[in-house]
Design an enzyme around this catalytic site. Structure first.
Site, PDB file in Angstrom:
ATOM      1  N   GLN A 101      13.037  -9.481  -5.771  1.00  0.00           N
ATOM      2  CA  GLN A 101      12.227  -9.871  -4.616  1.00  0.00           C
ATOM      3  C   GLN A 101      12.237  -8.758  -3.573  1.00  0.00           C
ATOM      4  O   GLN A 101      11.491  -8.804  -2.615  1.00  0.00           O
ATOM      5  CB  GLN A 101      12.797 -11.149  -3.986  1.00  0.00           C
ATOM      6  CG  GLN A 101      12.798 -12.354  -4.910  1.00  0.00           C
ATOM      7  CD  GLN A 101      13.644 -13.485  -4.337  1.00  0.00           C
ATOM      8  OE1 GLN A 101      13.161 -14.304  -3.569  1.00  0.00           O
ATOM      9  NE2 GLN A 101      14.917 -13.488  -4.666  1.00  0.00           N
ATOM     10  N   VAL A 103      11.871  -5.192  -1.568  1.00  0.00           N
ATOM     11  CA  VAL A 103      10.808  -4.188  -1.444  1.00  0.00           C
ATOM     12  C   VAL A 103      11.390  -2.780  -1.318  1.00  0.00           C
ATOM     13  O   VAL A 103      10.645  -1.813  -1.234  1.00  0.00           O
ATOM     14  CB  VAL A 103       9.900  -4.512  -0.225  1.00  0.00           C
ATOM     15  CG1 VAL A 103       9.163  -5.834  -0.443  1.00  0.00           C
ATOM     16  CG2 VAL A 103      10.674  -4.515   1.089  1.00  0.00           C
ATOM     17  N   HIS A 171       7.620  -9.060  -4.805  1.00  0.00           N
ATOM     18  CA  HIS A 171       7.166  -9.020  -3.411  1.00  0.00           C
ATOM     19  C   HIS A 171       6.697  -7.631  -2.998  1.00  0.00           C
ATOM     20  O   HIS A 171       6.646  -7.311  -1.805  1.00  0.00           O
ATOM     21  CB  HIS A 171       8.279  -9.524  -2.471  1.00  0.00           C
ATOM     22  CG  HIS A 171       8.591 -10.974  -2.665  1.00  0.00           C
ATOM     23  ND1 HIS A 171       9.758 -11.549  -2.224  1.00  0.00           N
ATOM     24  CD2 HIS A 171       7.900 -11.965  -3.292  1.00  0.00           C
ATOM     25  CE1 HIS A 171       9.769 -12.833  -2.553  1.00  0.00           C
ATOM     26  NE2 HIS A 171       8.664 -13.110  -3.194  1.00  0.00           N
ATOM     27  N   CYS A 182     -10.882  -0.858   0.347  1.00  0.00           N
ATOM     28  CA  CYS A 182     -11.235  -0.727  -1.076  1.00  0.00           C
ATOM     29  C   CYS A 182     -10.143  -1.238  -2.008  1.00  0.00           C
ATOM     30  O   CYS A 182     -10.344  -1.310  -3.217  1.00  0.00           O
ATOM     31  CB  CYS A 182     -11.572   0.728  -1.402  1.00  0.00           C
ATOM     32  SG  CYS A 182     -10.129   1.807  -1.429  1.00  0.00           S
ATOM     33  N   CYS A 203      -6.702   5.366   4.054  1.00  0.00           N
ATOM     34  CA  CYS A 203      -6.928   5.485   2.611  1.00  0.00           C
ATOM     35  C   CYS A 203      -7.553   6.834   2.278  1.00  0.00           C
ATOM     36  O   CYS A 203      -8.541   7.233   2.905  1.00  0.00           O
ATOM     37  CB  CYS A 203      -7.848   4.355   2.152  1.00  0.00           C
ATOM     38  SG  CYS A 203      -8.339   4.455   0.426  1.00  0.00           S
ATOM     39  N   CYS A 206     -11.358   6.015   0.778  1.00  0.00           N
ATOM     40  CA  CYS A 206     -12.490   5.518   1.587  1.00  0.00           C
ATOM     41  C   CYS A 206     -12.241   5.590   3.088  1.00  0.00           C
ATOM     42  O   CYS A 206     -13.118   5.220   3.864  1.00  0.00           O
ATOM     43  CB  CYS A 206     -12.799   4.073   1.187  1.00  0.00           C
ATOM     44  SG  CYS A 206     -11.633   2.875   1.869  1.00  0.00           S
TER      45      CYS A 206
HETATM   46  N1  APR Z   1      26.389  -9.456  -2.443  1.00  0.00           N
HETATM   47  C1  APR Z   1      25.684 -10.509  -2.951  1.00  0.00           C
HETATM   48  N2  APR Z   1      24.970 -11.381  -2.168  1.00  0.00           N
HETATM   49  C2  APR Z   1      25.032 -11.193  -0.826  1.00  0.00           C
HETATM   50  C3  APR Z   1      25.750 -10.119  -0.231  1.00  0.00           C
HETATM   51  C4  APR Z   1      26.459  -9.245  -1.106  1.00  0.00           C
HETATM   52  N3  APR Z   1      27.156  -8.205  -0.646  1.00  0.00           N
HETATM   53  N4  APR Z   1      25.602 -10.216   1.131  1.00  0.00           N
HETATM   54  C5  APR Z   1      24.793 -11.292   1.363  1.00  0.00           C
HETATM   55  N5  APR Z   1      24.452 -11.882   0.194  1.00  0.00           N
HETATM   56  C6  APR Z   1      23.612 -13.055  -0.044  1.00  0.00           C
HETATM   57  C7  APR Z   1      23.579 -14.099   1.074  1.00  0.00           C
HETATM   58  O1  APR Z   1      24.696 -14.960   1.011  1.00  0.00           O
HETATM   59  C8  APR Z   1      22.270 -14.812   0.752  1.00  0.00           C
HETATM   60  O2  APR Z   1      22.469 -15.859  -0.186  1.00  0.00           O
HETATM   61  O3  APR Z   1      22.288 -12.630  -0.183  1.00  0.00           O
HETATM   62  C9  APR Z   1      21.416 -13.721   0.081  1.00  0.00           C
HETATM   63  C10 APR Z   1      20.269 -13.192   0.938  1.00  0.00           C
HETATM   64  O4  APR Z   1      19.362 -14.238   1.170  1.00  0.00           O
HETATM   65  P1  APR Z   1      18.070 -13.984   2.097  1.00  0.00           P
HETATM   66  O5  APR Z   1      18.457 -13.262   3.300  1.00  0.00           O
HETATM   67  O6  APR Z   1      17.409 -15.310   2.232  1.00  0.00           O
HETATM   68  O7  APR Z   1      17.184 -12.996   1.219  1.00  0.00           O
HETATM   69  P2  APR Z   1      16.305 -13.302  -0.096  1.00  0.00           P
HETATM   70  O8  APR Z   1      16.788 -14.489  -0.812  1.00  0.00           O
HETATM   71  O9  APR Z   1      16.190 -12.041  -0.855  1.00  0.00           O
HETATM   72  O10 APR Z   1      14.869 -13.633   0.594  1.00  0.00           O
HETATM   73  C11 APR Z   1      13.792 -13.954  -0.249  1.00  0.00           C
HETATM   74  O11 APR Z   1      12.352 -14.007   1.668  1.00  0.00           O
HETATM   75  O12 APR Z   1      11.899 -13.087   3.690  1.00  0.00           O
HETATM   76  C12 APR Z   1      11.447 -13.186   2.395  1.00  0.00           C
HETATM   77  O13 APR Z   1      10.104 -11.713   1.137  1.00  0.00           O
HETATM   78  C13 APR Z   1      11.371 -11.854   1.696  1.00  0.00           C
HETATM   79  O14 APR Z   1      12.049 -11.252  -0.556  1.00  0.00           O
HETATM   80  C14 APR Z   1      12.423 -11.955   0.603  1.00  0.00           C
HETATM   81  C15 APR Z   1      12.510 -13.444   0.366  1.00  0.00           C
END
Ligand code: APR
Length: 296
Positions: A101, A103, A171, A182, A203, A206
């Site tokens: 997920q 970027v 994502h 475009c 771009c 275009c």
């Molecule tokens: N190792 C493993 N996991 C970890 C670590 C670590 N060192 N540090 C934090 N985490 C965990 C947190 O406990 C949490 O469960 O990573 C997770 C991050 O969750 P989010 O912040 O919600 O991120 P994510 O799940 O990737 O978000 C999904 O939401 O905002 C949108 O598009 C964005 O791709 C993103 C999507």
């Protein structure tokens, strides 16, 4: 009390197909903020102001300024042990698919470090040798390029291997941009001057305004990416979930595809996630600390 790491290793060792599903947590130890955790981006910034098509239409300067800041911060980060462990796993095991997920480009940079390390150990499989990840075609080196010099060959071979271990991106990518007129997509790493509308990235085809090629809230995922990821997850005997809270759909439903196919779920995360009730094995720890032992 079962030895959870040993159980997880045994499940992974027996599995013909594995999908590795990552979120922001896999990059946390590289210094990349997560979204919802302590110090997370959505604690400091409002997604509706910065990560929706409406926000971009309203104020593209503000949105580009924020993505420019995130890109600059990312450029100073390095892949951590989790990215490298996943890269090695993909390069040395058949039937492994990586779905992210994120970027950022840390999976690709981690795969390059993994390929370089495996080459140094004389263990980098030749193209097509290590299962489907390796059977993906190597990137073109540009039509009719001059033959590689001796010292270039290993670097090119490592880069080709790393490219075969690239993730399916649900994502999008912060280092790519898309034309709002475009639709052309392009890699875009140049510094962004968000001081005025006229200085924002344009771009090359275009002249239309470029936008970050990431999926914003309310937008559909890149064509084919979700279908390919879900198909891999449905066919997998193990879904290894690393560093995602599982709060954002449709990506978060990937785990259900594996469970629906009778597969098992292994979750690696130091905090609570939406998958804790369905996890067959739950490893409470940081990805950079758990994955090298689990996948090595
Ligand atoms: N190792 C493993 N996991 C970890 C670590 C670590 N060192 N540090 C934090 N985490 C965990 C947190 O406990 C949490 O469960 O990573 C997770 C991050 O969750 P989010 O912040 O919600 O991120 P994510 O799940 O990737 O978000 C999904 O939401 O905002 C949108 O598009 C964005 O791709 C993103 C999507």
């Amino acid at each position: 009390m079962a030895d959870e790491p040993a159980t997880a290793r045994a499940l992974l060792a027996r599995a013909a197909g594995v999908v590795v599903f990552t979120g922001a947590g896999v990059s946390a130890e590289s210094g990349v903020p997560t979204f919802r955790g302590p110090g997370g981006l959505w604690k400091a910034f409002r997604p509706e102001q910065l990560a929706t098509p409406e926000a971009f239409a309203r104020d593209p300067r503000l949105v580009w300024e924020w993505y420019g800041w995130r890109r600059d911060a990312l450029a100073a980060c390095r892949p951590n042990l989790a990215h490298v462990a996943i890269g090695r796993f993909l390069l040395t095991r058949a039937g492994v698919t990586l779905v992210t997920q994120n970027v950022d480009d840390l999976h690709e940079r981690g795969a390059l470090e993994a390929a370089t390390g495996l080459a140094r150990e004389g263990r980098l499989p030749a193209a097509g040798a290590a299962g489907d990840a390796a059977s993906r075609p190597a990137p073109e080196r540009g039509g009719g390029a001059a033959p590689l010099l001796d010292d270039e060959q290993p670097r090119a071979a490592n880069a080709a291997a790393a490219a075969r271990a690239a993730p399916i991106r649900l994502h999008g990518s912060i280092f790519h941009a898309r034309c709002t007129r475009c639709g052309a997509r392009t890699e875009h790493r140049a510094a962004v001057d968000a001081s005025s509308l006229a200085t924002l990235p344009r771009c090359g085809a275009c002249g239309g305004l470029l936008r970050p090629d990431v999926v914003w809230f309310g937008e559909v995922l890149p064509e084919g990416a979700l279908e390919t990821a879900f198909a891999a997850a449905a066919a997998a005997e193990v879904c290894l979930v690393v560093g995602t809270a599982g709060a954002v759909h449709p990506a978060a439903a990937l785990v259900d595809e594996t469970r629906g196919g009778g597969g098992r779920v292994v979750v690696v995360d130091p905090g609570e996630t939406a998958y804790d009730d369905v996890a067959d094995v739950r490893l409470w720890g940081a990805a950079g600390e758990v994955l090298p032992g689990l996948l090595g």
